[in-house]
Design an enzyme around this catalytic site. Structure first.
Site, short mmCIF file in Angstrom:
data_model
loop_
_atom_site.label_atom_id
_atom_site.label_comp_id
_atom_site.label_asym_id
_atom_site.label_seq_id
_atom_site.Cartn_x
_atom_site.Cartn_y
_atom_site.Cartn_z
N GLY A 109 42.31 -50.08 -44.00
CA GLY A 109 41.24 -50.16 -44.16
C GLY A 109 40.02 -49.24 -44.11
O GLY A 109 40.37 -48.35 -43.06
N GLY A 132 38.32 -50.64 -46.90
CA GLY A 132 38.49 -51.18 -48.60
C GLY A 132 37.29 -51.84 -49.27
O GLY A 132 37.66 -51.89 -50.07
N LYS A 158 31.30 -58.19 -46.28
CA LYS A 158 32.36 -58.43 -46.29
C LYS A 158 32.37 -58.46 -48.20
O LYS A 158 32.40 -59.55 -48.51
CB LYS A 158 33.76 -59.31 -45.59
CG LYS A 158 34.76 -58.73 -46.43
CD LYS A 158 35.72 -59.93 -45.25
CE LYS A 158 36.79 -59.44 -45.79
NZ LYS A 158 38.00 -61.20 -44.92
N ASP A 195 39.24 -53.27 -55.26
CA ASP A 195 38.02 -53.74 -55.64
C ASP A 195 37.05 -53.22 -55.31
O ASP A 195 35.53 -53.42 -55.68
CB ASP A 195 38.05 -54.78 -56.77
CG ASP A 195 38.03 -55.99 -56.55
OD1 ASP A 195 38.41 -55.87 -55.47
OD2 ASP A 195 38.09 -56.86 -57.66
N ARG A 219 29.24 -61.35 -42.07
CA ARG A 219 29.84 -61.73 -40.47
C ARG A 219 29.13 -60.90 -39.04
O ARG A 219 28.74 -59.29 -39.63
CB ARG A 219 31.10 -61.27 -40.96
CG ARG A 219 32.73 -61.00 -39.95
CD ARG A 219 33.53 -60.87 -41.11
NE ARG A 219 34.15 -59.06 -40.63
CZ ARG A 219 35.62 -58.93 -41.30
NH1 ARG A 219 36.12 -60.33 -41.70
NH2 ARG A 219 35.35 -58.22 -41.02
N ARG A 237 39.50 -52.32 -34.38
CA ARG A 237 40.66 -53.35 -34.17
C ARG A 237 41.93 -52.71 -33.62
O ARG A 237 41.49 -51.16 -33.97
CB ARG A 237 41.16 -53.44 -35.39
CG ARG A 237 39.97 -53.89 -36.60
CD ARG A 237 39.88 -52.91 -38.21
NE ARG A 237 38.85 -53.95 -38.48
CZ ARG A 237 38.61 -54.77 -39.72
NH1 ARG A 237 40.01 -56.16 -39.55
NH2 ARG A 237 37.63 -55.71 -39.80
N ASP A 255 45.56 -54.35 -38.06
CA ASP A 255 44.68 -54.30 -38.17
C ASP A 255 43.55 -55.59 -38.14
O ASP A 255 42.26 -55.69 -38.64
CB ASP A 255 44.61 -53.92 -40.05
CG ASP A 255 45.35 -54.38 -40.92
OD1 ASP A 255 46.47 -55.30 -40.85
OD2 ASP A 255 44.33 -54.58 -41.60
N ASN A 256 44.25 -56.55 -38.59
CA ASN A 256 43.62 -57.91 -38.07
C ASN A 256 43.29 -58.62 -36.98
O ASN A 256 43.11 -59.91 -36.47
CB ASN A 256 43.84 -59.25 -39.07
CG ASN A 256 44.07 -58.55 -40.19
OD1 ASN A 256 43.64 -57.84 -40.38
ND2 ASN A 256 45.19 -59.13 -40.95
N ASP A 275 39.17 -61.82 -39.93
CA ASP A 275 39.97 -61.70 -40.85
C ASP A 275 40.69 -62.91 -41.24
O ASP A 275 41.77 -62.89 -41.13
CB ASP A 275 40.78 -60.15 -40.55
CG ASP A 275 40.23 -59.44 -40.90
OD1 ASP A 275 38.74 -59.08 -40.81
OD2 ASP A 275 40.62 -58.03 -41.24
P1 AMP Z 1 43.86 -58.10 -45.21
O1 AMP Z 1 44.92 -57.94 -45.13
O2 AMP Z 1 42.76 -58.61 -45.90
O3 AMP Z 1 43.32 -57.94 -43.50
O4 AMP Z 1 43.58 -56.10 -45.94
C1 AMP Z 1 43.47 -55.81 -45.62
C2 AMP Z 1 42.90 -53.97 -46.05
O5 AMP Z 1 43.34 -53.72 -47.56
C3 AMP Z 1 41.76 -54.47 -45.92
O6 AMP Z 1 41.10 -54.25 -44.00
C4 AMP Z 1 40.60 -53.41 -47.32
O7 AMP Z 1 40.51 -52.42 -46.47
C5 AMP Z 1 41.34 -53.88 -47.66
N1 AMP Z 1 41.37 -54.81 -49.09
C6 AMP Z 1 42.52 -56.12 -49.32
N2 AMP Z 1 41.67 -56.25 -50.16
C7 AMP Z 1 40.86 -55.43 -51.05
C8 AMP Z 1 40.36 -55.32 -51.92
N3 AMP Z 1 39.77 -56.28 -53.23
N4 AMP Z 1 39.36 -53.80 -52.38
C9 AMP Z 1 39.91 -53.15 -51.00
N5 AMP Z 1 40.31 -52.96 -50.64
C10 AMP Z 1 40.67 -53.76 -49.91
MG MG Z 2 42.05 -56.98 -42.83
#
Ligand code: AMP
Ligand code: MG
Length: 475
Positions: free
Chosen positions: A85, A87, A107, A119, A170, A177, A246-247, A256
């Protein structure tokens, strides 16, 4: 006024290895779905929500912001990912509030250099879920990120189906993290871990700045906050679903929100995340996963400490967790004093709830009525026997029955965020109707107070076929 709020933006003063400074991708025609007036007020923001939306959508420049995408890695389902992340999030700026720094983060703000294959967008569904859960947690007294506002768009976003894009603004004490520290350690970025530690101590533990043990104190504090956070989750039946490193906030705030769930019928093996086929993040695994994550954080700090120093601190996790958990359950059962037999009594109740498939939240909430009323509750024989021994234990407590009842009602919520309720608010929001979000937010912000018959629809368990369902990761 937002214009007059003091912004400090300390993260943006770190070296450029920590982020990419950038703007974000606005929506063409954003529409406001929710504005959190209470949170805004507590931050001294009294602006017109529609005007604020123009700023957070990026259609109006706000000079005091210092927008950037943070870079971090993390352990995803136990596997190390070098760069994970952010992203799809922009740290808009950091407010210097009387209670300390408050991050404002957007976000779903579009692509960043860290987007990998994504995306950079979030959808209405996931954003409504994130908003509602932040407020539910806050109402329950569990530290959490919260959303200041939430807006939707007509921009198509591909998930399992085509959905519409949304952004959530947020707030959190920090967006740093565990995965931030891991990123610098595992990618061997010289001085990254130490620079980040100094930054965190400056911003969040300034009193320890002169202390020779300041880094160890930070690790100890992070571990304690994490243990307390997870004990709070267990006590309210919350399953986070994606406890990747990362969460995990370094300040112990829940954030998250993805495929989370508040459990309905009690099931310790409940797995809310549909993609978690092995149950790594099941409800009952959460404490040990939190500990695992602390080990991952410790590994990232290994260049600064001896293994013995880190292990000494890590060995305290169980005490931090169980002391906090037992304290919470003692209050849920209305006890003032502690007795050795309390643990067995609690296990007895869990066993009954599991075999009889009882609603976790409502069973605890009903206990205060069972102890102070002669009404006939429809209980199984086993439950009646348990209730008798529980009443016997209460009669030996320092608390009077009345005091126990009051304590219990303050610690057993009447309203939790049941996924079917969230789903109903989402379906309306997707049609541009936000009233259900507003009403649910109001109910969840005060979950211990009985709001009367008209609000009883918010404490009903889900229909049988919707109990303890699993949710997709794109939630
Ligand atoms: P998450 O499991 O939702 O915490 O996602 C982990 C990481 O994946 C996030 O910190 C983002 O950097 C990346 N990520 C999740 N969804 C997307 C998305 N739609 N576009 C770009 N990066 C994403
Ligand atoms: Mg996350």
């Amino acid at each position: 006024m937002f214009e007059n709020i003091k912004f400090a933006n300390p993260f943006s003063n770190l070296p450029s290895t920590f982020y990419t400074k950038q703007s974000w991708s606005s929506f063409d025609q954003p529409f406001l779905l929710h504005f959190n007036h209470d949170l805004a007020k507590s931050l001294g923001i009294d602006d017109d929500p529609e005007e604020l939306m123009q700023i957070f959508n990026g259609s109006k420049i706000f000079e005091k912001a210092s927008p950037l995408a943070m870079v971090y890695g993390g352990h995803q389902f136990g596997n190390w990912v070098n760069q994970l992340g952010d992203g799809r999030g922009i740290l808009f700026g950091q407010i210097d509030s009387p209670e300390g720094l408050v991050d404002l983060h957007i976000k779903g703000a579009g692509k960043t250099p860290y987007s990998r294959f994504g995306d950079g967008r979030a959808v209405i569904r996931s954003s409504v879920r994130e908003h509602l859960c932040g407020e539910a947690m806050f109402g329950l007294g569990i530290p959490s990120s919260r959303s200041l506002m939430l807006f939707g768009s007509n921009e198509p976003v591909m998930r399992e189906d085509t959905e519409r894009g949304a952004m959530i603004v947020r707030t959190a004490k920090t967006h740093i993290r565990f995965g931030h520290f891991e990123y610098f350690h595992h990618n061997k970025i010289t001085d990254g871990v130490k620079t980040l530690l100094d930054h965190v101590i400056d911003c969040y533990y300034p009193d320890t700045k002169q202390d020779s043990d300041k880094y160890l104190l930070f690790f100890d504090a992070t571990m304690k906050k994490t243990a307390h956070m997870v004990s709070a989750w267990q006590s309210v039946g919350f399953n986070h679903g994606v406890m990747n490193t990362d969460n995990m906030s370094i300040l112990g705030e829940t954030f998250d929100y993805g495929p989370y769930a508040f459990m309905e019928t009690y099931d310790p093996n409940y797995i809310c995340n549909h993609t978690d086929s092995h149950g790594r993040y099941s409800f009952s695994n959460q404490p040990s996963i939190a500990e695992w994550n602390c080990y991952a954080l410790a590994s990232a700090l290994i260049d600064l400490f001896s293994e013995t120093e880190l292990r000494d601190i890590l060995s305290k996790f169980n005490d931090y967790f169980y002391d906090s958990l037992i304290e919470k359950y003692r209050k849920k059962l209305g006890f003032k004093s502690a007795q050795d037999s309390d643990y067995d009594l609690l296990l007895g109740l869990f066993e009954i709830m599991e075999t009889e498939k009882l609603d976790y939240t409502n069973t605890f909430r009903e206990l205060s009525k069972m102890i102070s009323s002669s009404d006939n509750f429809k209980l199984s024989e086993k439950f009646s026997i348990w209730l008798a021994s529980y009443k016997d234990r209460l009669s030996k407590d320092e608390n009077s029955i009345e005091d126990s009842r009051i304590l219990m009602d303050k610690n057993n919520p009447k309203y939790i965020l049941r996924n079917y309720l969230a789903q109903s608010a989402i379906e309306d929001a997707e049609l541009g109707k936000a009233e259900k979000i507003d009403e649910l937010t109001k109910v969840l912000s005060n979950p211990y107070v009985d709001l009367g018959k008209s609000m009883d629809k918010y404490c009903q368990p889900a229909p049988k076929e919707q109990q303890n369902q699993q949710l997709s990761c794109s939630s």
